[in-house]
Design a protein around this motif. Structure first.
Motif, PDB file in Angstrom:
ATOM      1  N   TYR A 188      13.278   3.559  -7.456  1.00  0.00           N
ATOM      2  CA  TYR A 188      11.984   2.948  -7.133  1.00  0.00           C
ATOM      3  C   TYR A 188      11.946   1.493  -7.580  1.00  0.00           C
ATOM      4  O   TYR A 188      12.378   1.181  -8.689  1.00  0.00           O
ATOM      5  N   THR A 193       7.532  -4.366   0.804  1.00  0.00           N
ATOM      6  CA  THR A 193       8.466  -3.730   1.733  1.00  0.00           C
ATOM      7  C   THR A 193       8.619  -4.591   2.991  1.00  0.00           C
ATOM      8  O   THR A 193       7.730  -5.347   3.369  1.00  0.00           O
ATOM      9  N   HIS A 197      13.782  -3.316   3.135  1.00  0.00           N
ATOM     10  CA  HIS A 197      13.469  -3.018   1.736  1.00  0.00           C
ATOM     11  C   HIS A 197      12.307  -2.031   1.647  1.00  0.00           C
ATOM     12  O   HIS A 197      11.268  -2.240   2.262  1.00  0.00           O
ATOM     13  N   GLU A 198      12.494  -0.992   0.868  1.00  0.00           N
ATOM     14  CA  GLU A 198      11.435  -0.020   0.598  1.00  0.00           C
ATOM     15  C   GLU A 198      11.169   0.002  -0.902  1.00  0.00           C
ATOM     16  O   GLU A 198      12.017  -0.423  -1.705  1.00  0.00           O
ATOM     17  N   PHE A 201      13.771   4.162  -2.405  1.00  0.00           N
ATOM     18  CA  PHE A 201      14.954   4.307  -1.560  1.00  0.00           C
ATOM     19  C   PHE A 201      15.978   5.145  -2.320  1.00  0.00           C
ATOM     20  O   PHE A 201      15.636   5.783  -3.319  1.00  0.00           O
ATOM     21  N   GLU A 308      20.634   4.148   2.805  1.00  0.00           N
ATOM     22  CA  GLU A 308      19.745   3.765   3.914  1.00  0.00           C
ATOM     23  C   GLU A 308      20.439   2.801   4.874  1.00  0.00           C
ATOM     24  O   GLU A 308      20.300   2.915   6.086  1.00  0.00           O
ATOM     25  N   ASP A 319      14.196  -0.024  11.274  1.00  0.00           N
ATOM     26  CA  ASP A 319      13.330  -0.359  10.139  1.00  0.00           C
ATOM     27  C   ASP A 319      13.409   0.753   9.095  1.00  0.00           C
ATOM     28  O   ASP A 319      13.199   1.924   9.413  1.00  0.00           O
ATOM     29  N   ARG A 321      11.476   1.622   6.902  1.00  0.00           N
ATOM     30  CA  ARG A 321      10.222   2.336   6.649  1.00  0.00           C
ATOM     31  C   ARG A 321      10.054   3.558   7.534  1.00  0.00           C
ATOM     32  O   ARG A 321       9.306   4.466   7.206  1.00  0.00           O
ATOM     33  N   TYR A 324      10.605   7.175   5.925  1.00  0.00           N
ATOM     34  CA  TYR A 324       9.669   7.853   5.018  1.00  0.00           C
ATOM     35  C   TYR A 324       8.232   7.824   5.528  1.00  0.00           C
ATOM     36  O   TYR A 324       7.306   8.131   4.801  1.00  0.00           O
TER      37      TYR A 324
END
Ligand code: FA5
Length: 338
Positions: A188, A193, A197-198, A201, A308, A319, A321, A324
């Motif tokens: 984390y 984001t 980038h999250e 991940f 990822e 993407d 994102r 999730y």
């Protein structure tokens, strides 16, 4: 009469019609029964012969009735069976089934590669303490590298791990060298984001410790992983980089031969030779637990990468994102069928 009756019996289409024929001829007031009733009116010398004749007709009709009944029953049964028959050769109706998340697919590919090389596969706690996440990894509180991994802090002073590297510490405290292990799990970071980038991940961490482990072993290992992922001609690239817990440190990239379009270097993660301060921190923790100090003088390497990136390119997901967001349109593409 017998001929007529036999014809009617043979022509009766079903049980009901047959029953009607039966009643008409051999029922209580049927034609044959009535005929028997007329015997009394005949002169006695004719009675016996006539009686025998009528009884013969009756017997013939009853036989025919029974036979016809059996035939009709069988036909009815056949029809019922035919109408209820299940054709087991018909294709079934597909049931919607769950499927492996693309990240788990990539993880499974990666861990299979490392299992073939004799690595143990482990996970670890997502809630960590500062010591394992930073200090023991040679990142003291005043170190600028802390800013590289912005952190979610918990009220009790613990944190959500910012990388899987704290498992290096935990594993070495619990095990003696030589060792080979990969760690899989969520990490984390408190960051904005975007498409790559999250805030949550995954990482795959590798750790090898023994005697005389060198940078060559590290490069060979990453190259073997690249071949496992992208085939025997896969290429890897190392560029010097800085991570406080390794020295020297490098970033590594794998040449991704894109079957659908532009090929490129895929920046996968960081790696390097374990910093002596990390071995010292591990020995300190071991000593505090009453265990022997066994890491001084050992050598080893570690690496950490983000699955990822691999999954986005492998499955053409533009993407990060999407992984999730629980969008059924995305997730549905990775469904199986039962
Ligand atoms: C680390 O986390 C180091 N622990 C890696 C390491 C391990 C170096 C052992 C040396 C020895 P870094 O912050 O660069 O390094 O992250 C590693 C990988 O995680 C990146 O290459 C990238 O693939 C992925 N990553 C980092 N931040 C994000 C993010 N916000 N979203 C998605 N993936 C990310």
């Amino acid at each position: 009469m017998q001929t007529q009756a036999l014809q009617e019996i043979a022509a009766a289409p079903d049980g009901e019609a047959l029953q009607a024929v039966k009643t008409r001829y051999v029922g209580k007031s049927g034609l044959v029964t009535k005929e028997l009733g007329t015997l009394g009116k005949l002169p006695p010398e004719e009675r016996k012969a006539r009686g025998a004749e009528i009884n013969a007709v009756r017997a013939a009709l009853e036989t025919a009735l029974n036979e016809r009944e059996a035939v009709l029953k069988q036909a009815a049964l056949d029809a019922k069976l035919a109408s209820e028959a299940i054709d087991v050769t018909l294709p079934g109706l597909p049931l919607p089934a769950g499927g492996l998340h693309p990240i788990n697919r990539v993880y499974d590919d990666l861990t299979a590669i490392y299992e073939r090389m004799g690595y143990a596969v482990i996970e670890g706690p997502e809630v960590e303490d500062e010591h394992h996440n930073f200090e023991a990894l040679n990142v003291p509180w005043y170190h600028p590298a802390r800013d590289l991994q912005d952190t979610f802090w918990l009220d009790d002073g613990r944190l959500l791990r910012t990388h899987t590297s704290p498992m290096q510490i935990r594993y070495m405290v619990a095990h003696e060298p030589a060792l080979k292990v990969v760690v899989r799990g969520k990490v984390y970071r408190y960051e904005a984001t975007d498409a790559t980038h999250e805030a949550m991940f995954h990482q795959l961490e590798g750790l090898v410790v023994g005697d005389g482990i060198s940078m060559t072993d590290l490069k060979g290992t990453i190259a073997e992983m690249a071949r496992g992922l992208y085939g025997p001609t896969a290429k890897v690239r190392f560029q010097p980089s800085y991570y406080p817990f390794v020295e020297p440190g490098a970033d590594f990239a794998v040449w991704w031969d894109n079957p659908r379009g532009e090929s490129k270097w895929l920046e996968l993660g960081g790696c390097g030779m374990i910093h002596p301060n990390v071995f010292k921190a591990v020995d300190d923790l071991r000593e505090a637990e009453g265990r022997e100090r066994v890491y001084e003088g050992k050598t080893g390497f570690a690496f950490g990468l983000g699955p990822e990136r691999i999954a986005m390119l492998k499955y053409g997901i533009p993407d990060i994102r999407y992984f999730y967001a629980n969008d059924p349109k995305v997730i549905g593409q990775f469904r199986g069928e039962l």
